[in-house]
Design a protein around this motif. Structure first.
Motif, PDB file in Angstrom:
ATOM      1  N   ILE A 162       1.097  -1.064  -0.058  1.00  0.00           N
ATOM      2  CA  ILE A 162      -0.050   0.111  -0.039  1.00  0.00           C
ATOM      3  C   ILE A 162       0.862   1.274   0.114  1.00  0.00           C
ATOM      4  N   THR A 163       0.155   2.386  -0.571  1.00  0.00           N
ATOM      5  CA  THR A 163       1.081   3.427  -0.312  1.00  0.00           C
ATOM      6  C   THR A 163       0.597   4.756   0.718  1.00  0.00           C
ATOM      7  N   LEU A 164       1.362   5.052   1.404  1.00  0.00           N
ATOM      8  CA  LEU A 164       1.355   5.850   2.612  1.00  0.00           C
ATOM      9  C   LEU A 164       1.526   7.311   1.898  1.00  0.00           C
ATOM     10  N   ASN A 179      13.446   2.932   9.506  1.00  0.00           N
ATOM     11  CA  ASN A 179      12.761   1.856   8.794  1.00  0.00           C
ATOM     12  C   ASN A 179      12.570   0.511   9.472  1.00  0.00           C
ATOM     13  N   PHE A 180      12.779   0.622  10.904  1.00  0.00           N
ATOM     14  CA  PHE A 180      12.764  -0.702  11.489  1.00  0.00           C
ATOM     15  C   PHE A 180      11.085  -1.074  11.552  1.00  0.00           C
ATOM     16  N   TYR A 181      10.322  -0.419  11.875  1.00  0.00           N
ATOM     17  CA  TYR A 181       9.230  -0.506  11.772  1.00  0.00           C
ATOM     18  C   TYR A 181       8.076  -0.223  10.303  1.00  0.00           C
ATOM     19  N   ARG A 182       8.819  -0.272   9.400  1.00  0.00           N
ATOM     20  CA  ARG A 182       8.359   0.035   7.977  1.00  0.00           C
ATOM     21  C   ARG A 182       8.146  -1.353   7.174  1.00  0.00           C
ATOM     22  N   ARG A 183       7.234  -1.995   6.985  1.00  0.00           N
ATOM     23  CA  ARG A 183       6.792  -3.027   6.245  1.00  0.00           C
ATOM     24  C   ARG A 183       7.493  -3.026   5.035  1.00  0.00           C
ATOM     25  N   ALA A 184       7.991  -4.101   4.191  1.00  0.00           N
ATOM     26  CA  ALA A 184       8.686  -4.031   2.787  1.00  0.00           C
ATOM     27  C   ALA A 184       7.703  -3.729   1.853  1.00  0.00           C
ATOM     28  N   GLY A 185       6.320  -3.728   2.088  1.00  0.00           N
ATOM     29  CA  GLY A 185       5.534  -3.286   0.724  1.00  0.00           C
ATOM     30  C   GLY A 185       4.916  -2.151   1.017  1.00  0.00           C
ATOM     31  N   LEU A 186       5.525  -1.351   1.991  1.00  0.00           N
ATOM     32  CA  LEU A 186       4.935   0.087   2.015  1.00  0.00           C
ATOM     33  C   LEU A 186       5.887   1.215   1.431  1.00  0.00           C
ATOM     34  N   ARG A 187       5.110   1.751   0.432  1.00  0.00           N
ATOM     35  CA  ARG A 187       5.619   2.760  -0.143  1.00  0.00           C
ATOM     36  C   ARG A 187       5.328   4.076   0.384  1.00  0.00           C
ATOM     37  N   VAL A 188       6.079   5.126   0.510  1.00  0.00           N
ATOM     38  CA  VAL A 188       6.109   6.224   1.244  1.00  0.00           C
ATOM     39  C   VAL A 188       6.213   7.457   0.500  1.00  0.00           C
ATOM     40  N   ALA A 189       5.376   8.284  -0.027  1.00  0.00           N
ATOM     41  CA  ALA A 189       5.735   9.440  -1.062  1.00  0.00           C
ATOM     42  C   ALA A 189       4.992  10.717  -0.508  1.00  0.00           C
ATOM     43  N   GLU A 190       5.493  11.899  -1.210  1.00  0.00           N
ATOM     44  CA  GLU A 190       4.482  13.089  -0.812  1.00  0.00           C
ATOM     45  C   GLU A 190       3.354  13.208  -1.613  1.00  0.00           C
TER      46      GLU A 190
END
Length: 105
Positions: free
Chosen positions: A14-16, A31-42
């Motif tokens: 999913i994108t955040l 990035n410790f709590y960041r799931r591999a499939g998480l995309r973060v974008a402005e």
């Protein structure tokens, strides 16, 4: 708790989107709590967002072009009952994170 909510409740890719303040960057990337499939974008603007559902995180409300009818709050820094004690308007002046799950356009 923000990271835990995103990590546990959204196991699929999913994108955040964020409104300029990257939730996984403080002094350095967290990035410790960041799931591999998480995309973060402005946030690029509602007309440029591809696909739904997606997440939006911010401190000031939903971005322009997204209605409350499309979004569900999945996390907020304060429990909802606390905001009912908004004596003197402290809730609006308080720095808090909110994460919405947005479905549809």
């Amino acid at each position: 708790a923000l990271y835990r909510t995103v990590y546990q409740d959204f196991p699929e890719a999913i994108t955040l989107y964020h409104g300029g303040e990257h939730p996984y960057h403080r002094v350095a990337d967290i990035n410790f709590y960041r799931r591999a499939g998480l995309r973060v974008a402005e946030w690029p603007g509602a007309e440029q967002v591809e696909g739904a559902p997606y997440l939006f995180v911010g401190r000031a409300g939903l971005p322009e072009g997204v209605s409350e009818a499309q979004a569900t709050v999945v996390y907020t820094s304060f429990p909802r009952w606390v905001t009912s004690f908004n004596v003197g308007g402290w809730v609006e002046r308080t720095n808090k994170w909110t994460v919405w799950e947005v479905r549809g356009r």
